[in-house]
Design an enzyme around this catalytic site. Structure first.
Site, short mmCIF file in Angstrom:
data_model
loop_
_atom_site.label_atom_id
_atom_site.label_comp_id
_atom_site.label_asym_id
_atom_site.label_seq_id
_atom_site.Cartn_x
_atom_site.Cartn_y
_atom_site.Cartn_z
N SER A 1 -81.83 -41.55 -31.13
CA SER A 1 -81.56 -42.53 -30.09
C SER A 1 -80.07 -42.52 -29.79
O SER A 1 -79.54 -41.48 -29.41
CB SER A 1 -82.06 -43.91 -30.52
OG SER A 1 -81.94 -44.85 -29.47
N HIS B 1 -84.49 -41.25 -27.10
CA HIS B 1 -84.50 -42.46 -26.29
C HIS B 1 -83.45 -42.34 -25.18
O HIS B 1 -82.26 -42.23 -25.45
CB HIS B 1 -84.19 -43.69 -27.14
CG HIS B 1 -85.21 -43.96 -28.19
ND1 HIS B 1 -84.96 -44.72 -29.31
CD2 HIS B 1 -86.51 -43.58 -28.30
CE1 HIS B 1 -86.04 -44.79 -30.05
NE2 HIS B 1 -87.00 -44.10 -29.47
N ASP C 1 -87.00 -47.58 -34.80
CA ASP C 1 -88.06 -46.69 -34.34
C ASP C 1 -88.05 -45.40 -35.15
O ASP C 1 -86.99 -44.83 -35.44
CB ASP C 1 -87.88 -46.36 -32.85
CG ASP C 1 -89.02 -45.53 -32.31
OD1 ASP C 1 -90.17 -45.76 -32.73
OD2 ASP C 1 -88.77 -44.64 -31.48
#
EC number: 3.1.1.61
Length: 345
Positions: free
Chosen positions: A164, A191, A284
């Site tokens: 991310s 992401h 995540d």
């Protein structure tokens, strides 16, 4: 601080920022030179950076800021299919933290969502500690550290990797260490705004030896190819060894979700799965990586010493999902070592 040469866009961004109670506008300047001049006085918590600027462009400005006055930078990108997006991605390599879509006008469809994304990114990134970056040089690869866990019992069949915040340059470094004959398919979640994913895949394709493309429904993944989750779709590996794209609801506010990718790979490949979780804010991927390890797969997390944000890897370590923690330069060489079938007899 807003850095934007267009007066209209500068005012629009100032309007967007001024409406958000989490943010206060410290300064709005029209050039990189002015930004560098004002930084010591204004000392902003975060910078909104345009890329196409008169004189010094946003990429060089990012390099200078990270070398002289380290400050979290969010790149505000316009066109996502042309050369300016490559410049935006290179700004991430130079130290910027994220890239978000530039608003086009208050009356334009989707304006409120884009405005909310910009403000949220500015607020979140203002909390990230950044360090002074020296002029870019080719990193020296450190030898892999000793295993903290047994080697995989079986030769791996697939590699799943996710990141991310800070992910694009980290992914470029890890995948850049893998040769064109790397024997595993690579499934990747990063992401990033949906509008940027094709440009991101193209940018990565131009940097690493392996071919990189957006994943497509039903594809049988090939060894030595990288498949990137497209914008706003979960990427999954089916038990039939085909790629699936899913519109299932976001997990931990993320679609694509690293956890869903890792979970699907754990189910499909079991002990023949390799999983890697790199820098990123939030959690995540942590649960999915733990499930992959429980299924017999081998999992690597980026060590805190190199992670831009040690959120996602830290969560995986806490859950027991990490077979091994490595600094970023050691991850690619270790993956190559693990993937060599002759190592397993």
């Amino acid at each position: 601080m807003i850095v934007e040469d267009s007066l209209v866009m500068r005012r629009l961004l100032a309007h967007i920022v001024s409406r958000d109670p989490r943010l206060a506008l410290a300064a709005a300047v029209a050039s990189a030179e002015e930004a560098l001049q004002e930084l010591p006085r204004v000392r902003p918590d975060v910078i909104s950076m345009d890329i196409r600027l008169p004189g010094m462009d946003g990429l060089e400005a990012t390099r200078r800021i990270m070398a002289e006055h380290p400050t979290p930078i969010v790149v505000i990108a316009g066109a996502v299919q042309d050369e300016s997006f490559n410049i935006s991605m290179n700004a991430l390599r130079a130290g910027a933290l994220s890239v978000v879509e530039k608003p086009v006008g208050i009356e334009t469809g989707g304006h409120e969502q884009i405005a909310e994304t910009i403000c949220t990114q500015l607020y979140i990134m203002s909390q990230v500690p950044v360090i002074r970056q020296r002029p870019s040089i080719a990193p020296r690869l450190r030898p892999p550290l000793p295993d903290a866990a047994p080697r995989p019992a079986q030769a791996p069949a697939v590699l799943a990797i996710a990141a991310s915040t800070g992910g694009p340059p980290a992914l470029a470094q890890v995948l850049g260490a893998l040769p064109v004959d790397f024997p595993l398919p690579v499934l990747l979640v990063q992401h990033m705004g949906a509008a940027f994913m094709e440009g991101f895949a193209n940018w990565l394709d131009g940097l690493v030896p392996l071919p990189v493309r957006l994943a497509e429904e039903g594809t049988v993944p090939k060894p030595g190819h990288v498949y990137v989750a497209p914008g706003d779709r979960h990427l999954l590996l089916s038990p039939q060894n085909t790629l699936r794209l899913s519109l299932e609801k976001p997990i931990a506010s993320q679609r694509p979700s690293a956890t869903l990718l890792f979970r699907s790979v754990a189910t499909a490949a079991g002990a023949r799965a390799l999983g890697v979780l790199l820098t990123g804010m939030g959690e995540d991927g942590a649960i999915g990586l733990a499930e992959m390890r429980q299924a017999g797969g081998y999992t690597i997390t980026e060590n805190e010493s190199t992670a831009v944000v040690y959120g996602m890897p830290a969560a995986a370590v806490r859950l027991g999902g990490s077979s091994l923690s490595l600094p970023l330069p050691a991850i690619g060489p270790r993956l190559l070592q693990l993937a060599r079938k002759e190592a397993f007899g």
